[in-house]
Design a protein around this motif. Structure first.
Motif, PDB file in Angstrom:
ATOM      1  N   LYS A  58      -5.747  -8.728  24.235  1.00 41.50           N
ATOM      2  CA  LYS A  58      -4.427  -8.876  23.605  1.00 41.50           C
ATOM      3  C   LYS A  58      -4.483  -8.744  22.084  1.00 41.50           C
ATOM      4  CE  LYS A  58      -4.192 -13.887  23.660  1.00 41.50           C
ATOM      5  NZ  LYS A  58      -3.443 -15.023  24.126  1.00 41.50           N
ATOM      6  N   ILE A  59      -5.647  -8.369  21.558  1.00 38.76           N
ATOM      7  CA  ILE A  59      -5.750  -8.151  20.107  1.00 38.76           C
ATOM      8  C   ILE A  59      -5.353  -6.696  19.814  1.00 38.76           C
ATOM      9  CG2 ILE A  59      -7.261  -8.235  18.083  1.00 38.76           C
ATOM     10  CD1 ILE A  59      -9.144 -10.069  19.692  1.00 38.76           C
ATOM     11  N   ALA A  60      -4.403  -6.527  18.915  1.00 37.89           N
ATOM     12  CA  ALA A  60      -3.993  -5.164  18.533  1.00 37.89           C
ATOM     13  C   ALA A  60      -4.895  -4.674  17.398  1.00 37.89           C
ATOM     14  CB  ALA A  60      -2.539  -5.185  18.084  1.00 37.89           C
ATOM     15  N   TRP A  61      -4.808  -3.392  17.088  1.00 39.21           N
ATOM     16  CA  TRP A  61      -5.603  -2.875  15.980  1.00 39.21           C
ATOM     17  C   TRP A  61      -4.766  -1.894  15.161  1.00 39.21           C
ATOM     18  CZ3 TRP A  61      -6.253  -1.827  21.083  1.00 39.21           C
ATOM     19  CH2 TRP A  61      -6.118  -0.493  21.491  1.00 39.21           C
ATOM     20  N   GLY A  62      -5.276  -1.636  13.981  1.00 38.06           N
ATOM     21  CA  GLY A  62      -4.542  -0.735  13.101  1.00 38.06           C
ATOM     22  C   GLY A  62      -5.425  -0.257  11.974  1.00 38.06           C
ATOM     23  N   ALA A  63      -4.822   0.509  11.062  1.00 37.03           N
ATOM     24  CA  ALA A  63      -5.545   1.068   9.921  1.00 37.03           C
ATOM     25  C   ALA A  63      -5.076   0.380   8.643  1.00 37.03           C
ATOM     26  CB  ALA A  63      -5.311   2.574   9.859  1.00 37.03           C
ATOM     27  N   GLN A  64      -5.744   0.721   7.559  1.00 38.79           N
ATOM     28  CA  GLN A  64      -5.469   0.060   6.268  1.00 38.79           C
ATOM     29  C   GLN A  64      -4.703   0.956   5.303  1.00 38.79           C
ATOM     30  OE1 GLN A  64      -9.401  -0.901   4.896  1.00 38.79           O
ATOM     31  NE2 GLN A  64      -9.938  -1.914   6.807  1.00 38.79           N
ATOM     32  N   ASN A  65      -4.448   2.172   5.758  1.00 37.58           N
ATOM     33  CA  ASN A  65      -3.798   3.142   4.891  1.00 37.58           C
ATOM     34  C   ASN A  65      -3.370   4.304   5.774  1.00 37.58           C
ATOM     35  OD1 ASN A  65      -2.964   4.524   2.556  1.00 37.58           O
ATOM     36  ND2 ASN A  65      -5.000   5.394   2.199  1.00 37.58           N
ATOM     37  N   VAL A  66      -2.483   5.141   5.268  1.00 40.47           N
ATOM     38  CA  VAL A  66      -2.044   6.312   6.029  1.00 40.47           C
ATOM     39  C   VAL A  66      -1.515   7.344   5.045  1.00 40.47           C
ATOM     40  CG1 VAL A  66       0.332   5.426   6.377  1.00 40.47           C
ATOM     41  CG2 VAL A  66      -0.649   7.037   8.033  1.00 40.47           C
ATOM     42  N   SER A  67      -1.624   8.598   5.421  1.00 36.88           N
ATOM     43  CA  SER A  67      -1.055   9.640   4.564  1.00 36.88           C
ATOM     44  C   SER A  67       0.466   9.649   4.697  1.00 36.88           C
ATOM     45  CB  SER A  67      -1.598  11.009   4.998  1.00 36.88           C
ATOM     46  OG  SER A  67      -0.938  12.022   4.268  1.00 36.88           O
ATOM     47  N   PRO A  68       1.159   9.933   3.611  1.00 39.53           N
ATOM     48  CA  PRO A  68       2.619  10.073   3.731  1.00 39.53           C
ATOM     49  C   PRO A  68       3.012  11.435   4.304  1.00 39.53           C
ATOM     50  CG  PRO A  68       1.947  10.386   1.442  1.00 39.53           C
ATOM     51  CD  PRO A  68       0.698  10.047   2.210  1.00 39.53           C
ATOM     52  N   TYR A  69       2.048  12.339   4.467  1.00 35.41           N
ATOM     53  CA  TYR A  69       2.352  13.721   4.864  1.00 35.41           C
ATOM     54  C   TYR A  69       2.280  13.939   6.367  1.00 35.41           C
ATOM     55  CZ  TYR A  69       1.628  14.529  -0.086  1.00 35.41           C
ATOM     56  OH  TYR A  69       1.711  14.461  -1.452  1.00 35.41           O
ATOM     57  N   ASP A  70       2.949  15.001   6.803  1.00 35.31           N
ATOM     58  CA  ASP A  70       2.820  15.450   8.185  1.00 35.31           C
ATOM     59  C   ASP A  70       1.484  16.175   8.325  1.00 35.31           C
ATOM     60  OD1 ASP A  70       5.384  14.510   8.655  1.00 35.31           O
ATOM     61  OD2 ASP A  70       6.322  16.451   8.202  1.00 35.31           O
ATOM     62  N   LEU A  71       1.038  16.369   9.557  1.00 36.64           N
ATOM     63  CA  LEU A  71      -0.219  17.092   9.816  1.00 36.64           C
ATOM     64  C   LEU A  71      -0.252  18.409   9.033  1.00 36.64           C
ATOM     65  CD1 LEU A  71      -0.196  16.637  13.680  1.00 36.64           C
ATOM     66  CD2 LEU A  71      -1.968  15.722  12.164  1.00 36.64           C
ATOM     67  N   GLY A  72      -1.397  18.742   8.485  1.00 36.50           N
ATOM     68  CA  GLY A  72      -1.472  20.004   7.744  1.00 36.50           C
ATOM     69  C   GLY A  72      -2.622  20.016   6.764  1.00 36.50           C
ATOM     70  N   ALA A  73      -2.492  20.862   5.751  1.00 38.26           N
ATOM     71  CA  ALA A  73      -3.586  21.106   4.809  1.00 38.26           C
ATOM     72  C   ALA A  73      -3.630  20.023   3.720  1.00 38.26           C
ATOM     73  CB  ALA A  73      -3.409  22.489   4.185  1.00 38.26           C
ATOM     74  N   TYR A  74      -4.166  18.867   4.088  1.00 42.11           N
ATOM     75  CA  TYR A  74      -4.292  17.748   3.144  1.00 42.11           C
ATOM     76  C   TYR A  74      -5.707  17.189   3.280  1.00 42.11           C
ATOM     77  CZ  TYR A  74       0.734  18.220   3.078  1.00 42.11           C
ATOM     78  OH  TYR A  74       1.996  18.733   2.963  1.00 42.11           O
ATOM     79  N   THR A  75      -6.663  17.904   2.698  1.00 46.03           N
ATOM     80  CA  THR A  75      -8.075  17.565   2.855  1.00 46.03           C
ATOM     81  C   THR A  75      -8.345  16.092   2.537  1.00 46.03           C
ATOM     82  OG1 THR A  75      -8.647  19.827   2.269  1.00 46.03           O
ATOM     83  CG2 THR A  75     -10.411  18.184   2.090  1.00 46.03           C
ATOM     84  N   GLY A  76      -9.016  15.449   3.468  1.00 41.43           N
ATOM     85  CA  GLY A  76      -9.425  14.060   3.240  1.00 41.43           C
ATOM     86  C   GLY A  76      -8.392  13.024   3.627  1.00 41.43           C
ATOM     87  N   GLU A  77      -7.203  13.456   4.003  1.00 37.82           N
ATOM     88  CA  GLU A  77      -6.161  12.492   4.387  1.00 37.82           C
ATOM     89  C   GLU A  77      -6.224  12.180   5.888  1.00 37.82           C
ATOM     90  OE1 GLU A  77      -3.038  11.239   2.101  1.00 37.82           O
ATOM     91  OE2 GLU A  77      -5.135  11.042   1.612  1.00 37.82           O
ATOM     92  N   VAL A  78      -5.620  11.089   6.270  1.00 33.18           N
ATOM     93  CA  VAL A  78      -5.536  10.722   7.683  1.00 33.18           C
ATOM     94  C   VAL A  78      -4.053  10.552   8.038  1.00 33.18           C
ATOM     95  CG1 VAL A  78      -6.108   8.976   9.410  1.00 33.18           C
ATOM     96  CG2 VAL A  78      -7.824   9.667   7.733  1.00 33.18           C
ATOM     97  N   ALA A  79      -3.630  11.334   9.033  1.00 33.87           N
ATOM     98  CA  ALA A  79      -2.205  11.378   9.382  1.00 33.87           C
ATOM     99  C   ALA A  79      -1.804  10.207  10.279  1.00 33.87           C
ATOM    100  CB  ALA A  79      -1.889  12.688  10.096  1.00 33.87           C
ATOM    101  N   ALA A  80      -0.565   9.819  10.153  1.00 38.75           N
ATOM    102  CA  ALA A  80      -0.016   8.759  11.007  1.00 38.75           C
ATOM    103  C   ALA A  80      -0.151   9.128  12.485  1.00 38.75           C
ATOM    104  CB  ALA A  80       1.453   8.525  10.639  1.00 38.75           C
TER     105      ALA A  80
END
Ligand code: PGA
Length: 251
Positions: A58-80
């Motif tokens: 019952k423990i959920a998980w998540g990330a500490q940051n996210v890219s504001p962009y949609d999938l695409g050419a954003y080297t090094g970013e992590v998409a929602a």
């Protein structure tokens, strides 16, 4: 009635072995707790292992940051979208370390909040003042601006699916915790500000406190009327501490 929520923010710590040991230690203990929810926000590379260990718990998980962009050419970013793919439920946006060290301003944070919600993630929006701002009486002005930028971009209705974390910058990782009264004062301010747009929504939103929460101060903080749990940094890396803090959140 708002339930209590405790979220671990591992920051840039851990490795495969340590994470496995930490998760193995907390899972059976948290399983026995009632009336509270918990989650861990882990570094990106460990989301896969976290998903594997936590998916039937019952423990959920998540990330500490996210890219504001949609999938695409954003080297090094992590998409929602990628976070959703890895089963994330939450994502922290606007942590003060990202604001201070990586130049994230209120507008960037608002865009991340919006993007996270657009794919169904629950953003944990961090707000908080520095010591210098507190000392000159600017706490409320700073927090109002941090909140209002997001409200203006996404509208108040979006806060129905969000969590807020009040994290005074001077209390993060310093061992100096805001007193329960100091924290309650700001939590009430945040809730009232949201209530000026939508009172019902404001009464339901979870507002977490973050900043040197430990097993020995959690219960007092969580007993305040507008504190709905905690965002836990350092203490979330120590299994016994994290478990005790989760226990303190049981109502
Ligand atoms: P801390 O960090 O508990 O180590 O003070 C809290 C946070 O930054 O989320």
């Amino acid at each position: 009635m708002r339930g209590k929520l405790v979220v671990g923010n591992w920051k840039m710590n851990g490795n495969m072995l340590q994470n496995q040991q930490l998760l193995d230690a907390i899972v059976p203990e948290i399983k026995t707790l009632g009336n509270m929810a918990s989650a861990v926000c882990v570094p990106y590379p460990y989301l896969v292992m976290t998903q594997k260990v936590l998916q039937s718990t019952k423990i959920a998980w998540g990330a500490q940051n996210v890219s504001p962009y949609d999938l695409g050419a954003y080297t090094g970013e992590v998409a929602a979208e990628m976070l959703v793919d890895l089963g994330c439920y939450y994502v922290i946006v606007g942590h003060s370390e990202r604001r201070a060290l990586f130049g994230e301003d209120n507008q960037t944070v608002a865009l991340k909040f919006k993007k996270a919600q657009s794919v169904g993630l629950i953003p944990i929006l961090c707000v908080g003042e520095t010591l210098a701002q507190r000392e000159v009486g600017e706490t409320e002005r700073v927090i109002a601006e941090q909140l209002d930028t997001v409200v203006n971009l996404v509208s108040i209705d979006a806060f129905a699916k969000a969590v807020i974390a009040y994290e005074p910058v001077w209390a993060i990782g310093t061992g100096k915790t805001a007193s329960p009264d100091q924290a309650q004062h700001v939590h009430a301010f945040i809730r009232n500000r949201l209530a000026s747009h939508n009172a019902e929504l404001a009464s339901k939103i979870q507002i977490l406190y973050g900043g040197s929460v430990k097993s020995n101060n959690a219960a007092n903080l969580f007993s305040m009327p507008d504190i709905d749990g905690g965002l836990i940094g350092g203490a979330s890396l120590i299994a016994s501490e994290f478990i005790s803090i989760c226990k303190a959140a049981q109502c």
